[in-house]
Design a protein around this motif. Structure first.
Motif: not given
Length: 626
Positions: A134-154
């Protein structure tokens, strides 16, 4: 009762800490692997305030306690000693039982500890997918990267997490196992695969594979390492064992895994995933409907654990799991059935139970609903299964899938976001509403409110002018036949043998036994026994002829696994040991272990009634003859 008190009482009822070989827990159940199941007081357990029910499945004795399971588990850990002798008992316990039971036990032990973290990571992953779409967040933003690390690390480091649980289950060194898994996801090893490099190990070609997010390779590797561990450890002096043994294990297992075990595991994973792709692509509506209809049945028997590695493998190989999506309507269908029971019942106790079970169901915990309500009332469970099939068909038609593992619930809906998400919402809505409507229309046998005890009734009669002494109003029963063994009570007509189920032999019930010690249900005489040890005929002092038949067609075993402890003409009393048998071996040999307990001279009595209970304890009243 607080959690500590409940934990102490549960431990006492399962035979104490010395009887516990292993203990793990899932979302609602304490899963015990026991040294001797005959030491369990099932009736006492199920009477405890805080215990919903008990289940035996997959080689485990499961105590369903609901949402408090983690707290009770922590209290139990304080009482259960995990020493070397316990581990030795674990090894002997693990080696017993049918193959399918042992496999389910292994799978549940390995994956249960990871479910909470998997669900949390999946929810974050799903919410991020919604935000990106929905365009609320850009995948390249640092905030998005940090959240992706939380979701993908496992999922990226899943082999390392599985190495921990697998090492605990296979009883080998945890840290060596994690190091082995780390080698599979080592950056240079990953780079070899990404760059399609030609790799060899001292001249032996190595087929590089992608091991991040995989399941089977590390489990197979840790299992092989556990065998190697036990094989060589006794040949290494204990003064240097802590250094030399890990050195040898790593030196052998890392190349061996990359050369053979790893590629075999990856190919097997891809083959399994392709099978399910073909099944669902052939007719996704029928496949999803059937799987949704059977899901709660799988849960009841503990067979749902067999699908956990398959679902994770689907997500790893294909990016989503259609199998997981098909389970969601089954959960919401149970919630719908419980809601109908809540609205329709006049029983205050059942209404209270249903209200709590409804809330837990919509948040993914269906055990209180299934074991406490729908399965006991029967018709609501059937209605929920039918509604699950309809909802599952819609989910299959929509092509819905899960991008992560987690218990299906309102909270975890984000893990299903993507293609087919709207269809999934429609499917679960239909299953919920249809289950509720069907249950309400079909109805169920509403339990009668408990009446005052007979003693109170008699006192009231005396106070009203009736001078009969207390106890005189009790019904006189000609004779009572006690249960010869603890277990689940099964109506005779449901026994898988036409001779018994037709009533030709006589009247009675059957018991699915929990232990192999069969005791006398009467005071009387042993009329006849069989050399095979599988059956005996008793004559009670009051004239009842009682046949106890251990298993179906077990005469073919010719006495194997049976030890007769009485002889013909011998005088016996209630509770005296008649025969001992090894139930696990009998089942492993392919025989049904149900035990019909039959009065073979029913014409002597006006009525033969069995106690209206789903389970019985050895020595409890089973049949009342009058």
């Amino acid at each position: 009762m607080n959690n500590q008190e409940l934990a102490e009482k549960i431990l006492n009822k399962v035979g104490g800490d010395s009887n516990v070989a292993e203990l793990v827990h899932c979302a609602t159940r304490l899963r015990f692997t026991l040294n001797d199941k005959s030491n369990v007081d099932i009736n006492g357990l199920e009477q405890l305030d805080g215990v919903i029910t008990t289940v035996q499945s997959g080689g485990q004795f499961q105590v369903v306690v609901g949402n408090k399971v983690a707290e009770i588990y922590r209290e139990l850990e304080k009482f259960i000693a995990q020493d070397d002798s316990t581990q030795a008992q674990n090894k002997s316990t693990d080696a017993k039982g049918p193959l399918i039971g042992r496999l389910i036990d292994i799978i549940s032990s390995i994956f249960t500890p990871l479910l909470g973290a998997m669900a949390a990571s999946g929810i974050i992953k799903g919410l991020l997918a919604i935000a990106f779409a929905n365009g609320w967040l850009d995948k390249k933003e640092s905030s998005a990267v940090i959240l992706q690390s939380a979701s993908d690390s496992l999922f990226y480091f899943l082999p390392m997490l599985l190495a921990i649980t697998a090492a605990r289950k296979f009883k080998t060194d945890v840290f060596v196992s994690v190091t082995l898994a780390g080698a599979l996801v080592y950056p240079d090893i990953v780079a070899f695969f990404s760059h399609h490099s030609e790799v060899s190990f001292f001249g032996l070609p190595v087929m590089m594979m992608k091991y991040t997010g995989t399941v089977l390779p590390i489990i197979l590797a840790v299992y092989v390492m556990s065998l190697l561990d036990r094989l060589i450890k006794n040949y290494i002096h204990e003064t240097v064992r802590n250094v030399i043994l890990p050195f040898i294990l790593l030196l052998i297992m890392v190349p061996l895994t990359l050369l053979t075990i790893g590629p075999v595991g990856v190919f097997a994973s891809e083959a399994v995933a392709s099978v399910f792709v073909k099944i669902f692509s052939f007719n996704p509506i029928i496949a999803s409907a059937l799987f949704a209809a059977g899901w709660q049945v799988f849960v009841i028997f503990g067979m749902h654990w067999a699908f956990t590695p398959v679902i994770i493998n689907e997500i790893s190989v294909l990016g989503k799991s259609t199998l997981k999506a098909a389970t969601v309507p089954a959960v919401f269908a149970q919630a719908g059935a419980v809601l109908a029971v809540l609205l329709k019942t006049k029983n205050k106790k059942l209404k209270t139970l249903a209200s709590g079970a409804f809330v837990s169901s919509i948040f993914g915990i269906t055990e209180p609903a299934v074991y406490g309500i729908t399965l006991k009332l029967k018709k609501p469970f059937i209605c929920a299964v039918l509604a699950s099939a309809v909802g599952g068909g819609i989910v299959g038609y929509s092509g819905s899938g899960a991008i992560s593992l987690g218990i299906p619930s309102l909270v975890t809906l984000p893990i299903f976001y993507g293609d087919g998400f709207v269809g999934l919402l429609i499917g679960i809505s239909v299953s919920f509403v249809l289950s509720a409507v069907l249950t309400y229309l079909v109805g169920f046998e509403d339990p009668v409110e408990e009446a005052p005890t007979s003693i109170n009734k008699e006192v009231e009669l005396q106070q009203a002018g009736n001078t009969a002494p207390v106890g005189a109003m009790n019904a006189i029963t000609a004779e009572q036949i006690l249960a010869p063994v603890s277990g689940k009570v099964i109506p005779l007509e449901k026994v898988n043998d036409n001779v018994f189920s037709s009533g030709v032999v006589g009247s009675g019930v059957a018991i699915e036994p929990l232990c192999g010690q069969i005791v006398s249900p009467v005071n009387g005489t042993v009329v006849s026994t069989f050399a095979s040890g599988h059956a005996m005929h008793l004559l009670s002092d009051s004239g009842a002829e009682v046949l106890i038949h251990i298993g179906l067609d077990t005469i073919k075993l010719k006495g194997q696994f049976f030890k007769m402890r009485v002889s013909e003409g011998q005088r016996v009393t209630q509770g005296e040991l008649l025969v001992e048998c090894d139930l696990e071996e009998i089942r492993h040999a392919g025989y049904d272990t149900v035990i019909p307990v039959i009065v073979t001279n029913p014409e002597r009595y006006q009525s033969i009634k069995h106690q209206q209970t789903e389970r019985t304890e050895s020595g409890a009243v089973l049949l009342s003859l009058s």
